[in-house]
Motif scaffolding. Sequence first.
Motif, PDB file in Angstrom:
ATOM      1  N   ILE A   1     119.540  51.217  43.596  1.00 12.40           N
ATOM      2  CA  ILE A   1     118.653  50.404  43.906  1.00 12.40           C
ATOM      3  C   ILE A   1     117.600  50.771  44.790  1.00 12.40           C
ATOM      4  O   ILE A   1     117.869  51.736  45.801  1.00 12.40           O
ATOM      5  CB  ILE A   1     119.110  49.022  44.537  1.00 12.40           C
ATOM      6  CG1 ILE A   1     120.025  48.388  43.601  1.00 12.40           C
ATOM      7  CG2 ILE A   1     117.684  48.312  45.010  1.00 12.40           C
ATOM      8  CD1 ILE A   1     120.596  46.897  44.280  1.00 12.40           C
ATOM      9  N   SER A   2     116.466  51.125  44.276  1.00 11.90           N
ATOM     10  CA  SER A   2     115.246  51.780  45.167  1.00 11.90           C
ATOM     11  C   SER A   2     114.816  50.909  45.962  1.00 11.90           C
ATOM     12  O   SER A   2     114.834  49.733  45.939  1.00 11.90           O
ATOM     13  CB  SER A   2     114.225  52.331  43.956  1.00 11.90           C
ATOM     14  OG  SER A   2     113.624  51.304  43.310  1.00 11.90           O
TER      15      SER A   2
ATOM     16  N   GLY B   1     114.957  46.070  34.520  1.00 16.50           N
ATOM     17  CA  GLY B   1     115.375  46.588  35.812  1.00 16.50           C
ATOM     18  C   GLY B   1     116.762  46.055  36.081  1.00 16.50           C
ATOM     19  O   GLY B   1     117.352  46.936  36.636  1.00 16.50           O
ATOM     20  N   ALA B   2     117.295  45.082  35.682  1.00 13.22           N
ATOM     21  CA  ALA B   2     118.652  44.548  35.745  1.00 13.22           C
ATOM     22  C   ALA B   2     119.493  45.546  34.706  1.00 13.22           C
ATOM     23  O   ALA B   2     120.788  45.591  35.353  1.00 13.22           O
ATOM     24  CB  ALA B   2     118.637  43.106  35.405  1.00 13.22           C
ATOM     25  N   THR B   3     119.046  46.101  33.861  1.00 13.64           N
ATOM     26  CA  THR B   3     120.021  47.055  33.020  1.00 13.64           C
ATOM     27  C   THR B   3     120.132  48.449  33.535  1.00 13.64           C
ATOM     28  O   THR B   3     121.140  49.008  33.087  1.00 13.64           O
ATOM     29  CB  THR B   3     119.571  47.195  31.550  1.00 13.64           C
ATOM     30  OG1 THR B   3     118.014  47.784  31.625  1.00 13.64           O
ATOM     31  CG2 THR B   3     119.158  45.767  31.020  1.00 13.64           C
TER      32      THR B   3
ATOM     33  N   THR C   1     109.963  53.953  41.812  1.00 11.08           N
ATOM     34  CA  THR C   1     110.871  54.895  41.685  1.00 11.08           C
ATOM     35  C   THR C   1     111.698  54.896  40.442  1.00 11.08           C
ATOM     36  O   THR C   1     111.961  55.646  39.753  1.00 11.08           O
ATOM     37  CB  THR C   1     111.722  55.316  42.918  1.00 11.08           C
ATOM     38  OG1 THR C   1     111.253  55.365  44.010  1.00 11.08           O
ATOM     39  CG2 THR C   1     112.723  56.422  42.687  1.00 11.08           C
ATOM     40  N   VAL C   2     112.250  53.570  40.299  1.00 12.56           N
ATOM     41  CA  VAL C   2     113.301  53.357  39.156  1.00 12.56           C
ATOM     42  C   VAL C   2     112.446  53.197  37.781  1.00 12.56           C
ATOM     43  O   VAL C   2     112.982  53.588  36.835  1.00 12.56           O
ATOM     44  CB  VAL C   2     114.154  51.987  39.459  1.00 12.56           C
ATOM     45  CG1 VAL C   2     113.104  50.700  39.184  1.00 12.56           C
ATOM     46  CG2 VAL C   2     115.053  51.960  38.385  1.00 12.56           C
TER      47      VAL C   2
END
Length: 457
Positions: A272-273, A263-265, A278-279
């Motif tokens: 940002i969702s 997620g951080a990458t 979504t992401v």
Amino acid sequence: MEEIEQDVNTKPLTWKQYLVVASLLFGLFFGAGNLIFPIHLGQLSGANWGIATFGFLVTAVLLPLLAVLAISASHAKGVYDIGRPLGNIFALVFMVLIHLTLGPLFATPRTASISFSVGLQPVLPKSAAKPALLIFSAIFFILAFIISYKQSTILTSIGKILNPLFLLLLFSIFLLAAISPMGAAKNQSVTAAYQSAPFFNGFLEGYNTMDALAGLAFGYTIVSAVRQLGKTSAKSNAKVTARAGVIATSAIGIIYIGLIWVGATTLNHFKISAEGGTVFNQIVTYYLGNFGHALLATLVTLTCLTTAVGLIAAFAQDFHRSFNKISYHGWLTIMTLVSFITANFGLDTIIAWSTPMLMFLYPIAMVLIILSISSSLFDRDPIVYFWGIVFTFIPAILDMVASFPAVISQKPWALQLRSIQSRFLPFADIGMDWVIPAVIGLAIGFIIHFYKKAKIN
């Protein structure tokens, strides 16, 4: 007595049998929120993802393990027994609130709504979303009902069939992200909340998995599964449950670290969702295109289905024991139908209204878990439970009111309560204002207990 009951199977369990029980625990714990919230945490924390991960692991890995151990150590047969030192009424109310949260109000409907919103909704026109959700959730809960119908099939269905499929799909995504990361996590931007208190915000994000509450609710299901392996005495049953719990939660922790890092990458490529679903879809589509989307739909549906099965079964078991005029299968039917109806309100509504309940229940559950594990130190004296819970209850109520959607939290009376809370309770701004009162309450309880004990002696 259960304590002196002999095992039907006196031989030590094999590693394969331990892994089967651990696989059951893994399948019951790891579901909808366990996929989307770690990725969302990674996006929010950015370069501070490591510190935020430690906080998340406390409430999403360590606390669920302690919940399972609390069931084992206290020889409890469900959520009701955990709260019973405070009286039958408290125990019943606590059990009902836990199961309504994990059951038809929030967690169980969420399994279907997340499966749909992440897997199918992105490829459908907006006009078709509601009828499609209706059809999808109907099929989803019919399958969950069938798997849950016979309690003896839960171990086989979840542990031996669904989990290996899920792991194969999940680690294929991790492998691609490791070979070709979208960015360096250590260089990503950090949202305001995670600049000042990354650990505590990660800690609170772990509430959303609901796994500590699930650990209390799943306790009886796990104990029953271990009994099927012949470990029928309380002592050996608890030992097997504890060892399998360590295996399962360790595996979940490794997956969380991977999801948060991934997620951080993503921040170089995606905004940002509002939630991690979504992401997650964007990540898999980025690496695998349309095939990736199909892979994600399968992955999410499998993981959510395993969780739904465990939630439905645990709900039916505990409610049948407390309200036995309705059979296990009757409660199973009720749970499935209500969850189906709630799922059709949509994911955003479910998440918005679940947060206040979690802010109320989690502090109380944490205190009860700690007391259950350490109960031998104070002879399970109800006075210790009473003072610990009373002092935790008040800030938990205030946190619940403050976290409601605006229709409640922005009312004048709610804003006045928030002002009082911030003025008199330390750490209210980071949702940890219950900690000091809980410690004070427990200290009072212990002082009274040991004073009475010394007076008797």
